[in-house]
Scaffold this motif. Structure first.
Motif, PDB file in Angstrom:
ATOM      1  N   ARG A 161     -25.447  24.600  34.194  1.00 55.90           N
ATOM      2  CA  ARG A 161     -25.749  25.719  35.085  1.00 55.90           C
ATOM      3  C   ARG A 161     -26.885  26.575  34.526  1.00 55.90           C
ATOM      4  N   GLU A 165     -30.828  27.027  36.182  1.00 60.78           N
ATOM      5  CA  GLU A 165     -31.460  28.316  36.471  1.00 60.78           C
ATOM      6  C   GLU A 165     -32.824  28.414  35.797  1.00 60.78           C
ATOM      7  N   ARG A 169     -36.559  28.671  37.713  1.00 63.13           N
ATOM      8  CA  ARG A 169     -37.584  29.675  37.412  1.00 63.13           C
ATOM      9  C   ARG A 169     -38.942  29.006  37.217  1.00 63.13           C
ATOM     10  N   ALA A 198     -32.848  25.774  46.069  1.00 68.70           N
ATOM     11  CA  ALA A 198     -32.049  26.410  45.022  1.00 68.70           C
ATOM     12  C   ALA A 198     -30.602  26.580  45.468  1.00 68.70           C
ATOM     13  N   ARG A 202     -27.388  24.749  43.703  1.00 69.72           N
ATOM     14  CA  ARG A 202     -26.251  25.511  43.158  1.00 69.72           C
ATOM     15  C   ARG A 202     -24.945  25.073  43.814  1.00 69.72           C
TER      16      ARG A 202
END
Length: 556
Positions: A161, A165, A169, A198, A202
């Motif tokens: 996770r 992220e 970015r 995104a 997720r």
């Protein structure tokens, strides 16, 4: 990717490593593919273009295998695009489907204990510590329950996770760079693309949601015995652990294994295509990650049979799914019909309504282009399309240079993942059967849609007719009460005439509706009998013509 519980310093290092790689690669591609050949007219320097592109593919493969995370998923997408990328490029990227290194057992065991609050040997009668498949977000181990059932246990990579992220970015930085290119910015809503990607990524990290997706697909295909979907075991499923029924099969791109099993590769391509037509046009809920590692073929029948053996199509990995609204599905169904009927004006109108074309696009120029393309290439297989002579392509570019210069096409946000999915499917279908023609597969589906629309139109007309019939049945009683009120002096005569005029209007509407129902019936009857019964078909045409004449006569 050997980070199991990443330290903040490791994550910062990963971000800068990834960002620098993306920036340098974008600059290099832009220089060789755009600046030199088009800005400086130095196309002759591209004589080594094939070797250079292979070099980029190898660099990206090595980068993705080293970094993991988002970059493996992007590589898997491109590795499946056999329809647009040459085989030497897709072969290099295909390693990303199989060569993802699994996490060591000790890290997986810790993850299981944290999630299930018990050691693997306490929960399972048997658990294979060797991963059977490793992907960018998790890996699969085979196990057996105490009840004897064989299961596949998907365990999320520890620390993934935080890695995702960081990768998102870095991807955001690359997108911000691409937004400076007006050509791209005008046609692709990059911010919306990023947000949807995104959010979907997720969601893939939520294995409870994935189990629900599996159940939804099973419900949608409960009437198709040749589509297999594993059922989840809820007591052994958490956000990071997913336990599914174990279903074995042949990987969809293992062509020699399919042939040895007596499975027709062409039939596999057709089945896969028809299954996705249902998902997209009927269910509005589709499996959005159909790379070869997620699709399997399970042979049926006698193992000794070596020709045209029946089979089941098996789906796994339900983390990435797509949704299509009912309005969009209705417009897309009409686009299928317009494509098969070669109704170019309707195709362009629907494309604008769905957002695939900019509003200011030149309809006449696009119609001329579609007529030329359909006349030359309609019905061709993917193999034929990919072998078109380069001189012919150059001729088309010259012929439609105004359209290409304006490039009035765009990607609506709602169709980003559908486009990705169809791209992957196109590559898989081409690999299975180079003679596969998507338009050929659309024709029987379009005929079914036309029939359904005709039945739907008849049903709607019948509903309106029944409502009018109820009204007309009540008219005598209402008219009788109205006349009594006039006789009793309760209602002025001048107030009656508008009501009578309205009654005449209703009667006329009912007559026209009756004619319309008969016209639809004759038209549908002609469509379904046009190939089998000659005299019946002619009678249907005559009946439809009579109804049209009656309606035209009534308007005079």
């Amino acid at each position: 990717m050997a980070i199991y519980h990443p330290h903040p310093a490791d994550l910062r290092r990963r971000f800068w490593t990834t960002s620098l790689y993306l920036a340098s690669t974008l600059v290099e591609i832009w220089w060789w593919e755009v600046v030199l050949p088009y800005r400086f007219r130095l196309g002759f320097l591209n004589r080594n273009a094939v070797e250079r592109r292979q070099g980029w593919a190898k660099e990206y493969r090595d980068f993705a295998l080293r970094m993991g995370g988002v970059w493996i998923k992007l590589g898997q997408f491109f590795s499946s695009r056999a329809d647009v990328l040459p085989p030497d490029i897709t072969a290099i990227l295909a390693d990303l489907q199989d060569e993802v290194q699994p996490v060591p057992w000790f890290a997986i065991e810790e993850q299981i204990i944290r999630e299930l609050q018990a050691r693997p040997e306490q929960v399972f009668a048997d658990f294979d510590k060797t991963a059977k498949a490793a992907a960018s977000l998790g890996q699969v181990h085979f196990a057996r329950l105490h009840t004897g059932e064989e299961v596949a246990v998907k365990v999320q990579r520890p620390g993934i996770r935080a890695i995702i992220e960081v990768d998102l970015r870095a991807l955001r930085g690359a997108i911000n760079t691409l937004k400076n290119i007006s050509f791209i910015r005008r046609r692709v809503k990059l911010d919306a693309l990023y947000e949807e990607f995104a959010a979907t990524l997720r969601l893939e990290l939520d294995y409870v949601a994935e189990a629900r997706h599996a159940e939804q697909f099973a419900e949608n295909f409960k009437d198709d015995p040749h589509v297999d979907l594993p059922r989840p075991y809820w007591p052994l499923t958490t956000v990071r652990i997913l336990t599914l029924e174990r279903i074995l099969g042949i990987k969809i791109n293992e062509y020699e294994a399919l042939e040895r099993a007596g499975i027709s590769r062409a039939e596999v391509a057709e089945k896969m295509f028809s299954v996705y037509l249902k998902q997209v046009f009927e269910d509005g809920f589709f499996h959005a990650d159909p790379h070869p590692g997620n699709l399997f073929i399970r042979p049926r029948g006698e193992s000794g049979r070596r020709v045209n053996r029946s089979f089941d199509l098996v789906f796994i990995d339900f983390g990435m799914v797509g949704h299509i609204s009912e309005r969009s599905r209705a417009l897309m169904r009409r686009m299928v019909i317009a494509t098969v009927q070669r109704d170019y004006a309707e195709l362009i109108r629907l494309s604008k309504e769905l957002g695939f074309l900019l509003p200011e696009a030149d309809n006449r120029a696009l119609i001329a282009a579609l007529e030329t393309l359909f006349d030359r290439y309609y019905g061709m297989s993917m193999a034929e399309l990919t072998s078109i002579d380069y001189a012919e392509v150059e001729q088309l570019i010259q012929q439609f240079r105004d359209i290409i210069y304006d490039f009035p096409f765009q990607i609506p946000q709602d169709f980003i993942f559908l486009g990705r999915t169809l791209g992957i499917l196109s590559g898989i279908a081409t690999g299975l059967d180079p003679q596969f023609s998507p338009l050929g597969g659309l024709e029987p589906f379009a005929r079914r849609l036309i029939g359904a629309e005709a039945v739907g139109a008849i049903g709607e007309a019948a509903r309106e007719a029944s409502e009018l019939a109820v009204l007309l049945v009540a008219l005598p009683r209402r008219l009788d009460r109205l006349l009594r009120r006039i006789e009793d002096g309760d209602l002025a005569e001048e107030a009656v005439q508008p009501a009578l005029d309205r009654l005449e209007g209703i009667e006329g509407a009912f007559n026209r509706l009756t004619d319309t129902i008969m016209l639809i019936g004759f038209s549908a009857g002609w469509y379904f009998t046009r190939e089998e019964e000659g005299r019946i078909s002619y009678s249907m045409i005559a009946g439809a013509a009579w109804m049209i004449w009656r309606q035209l006569k009534g308007r005079r």
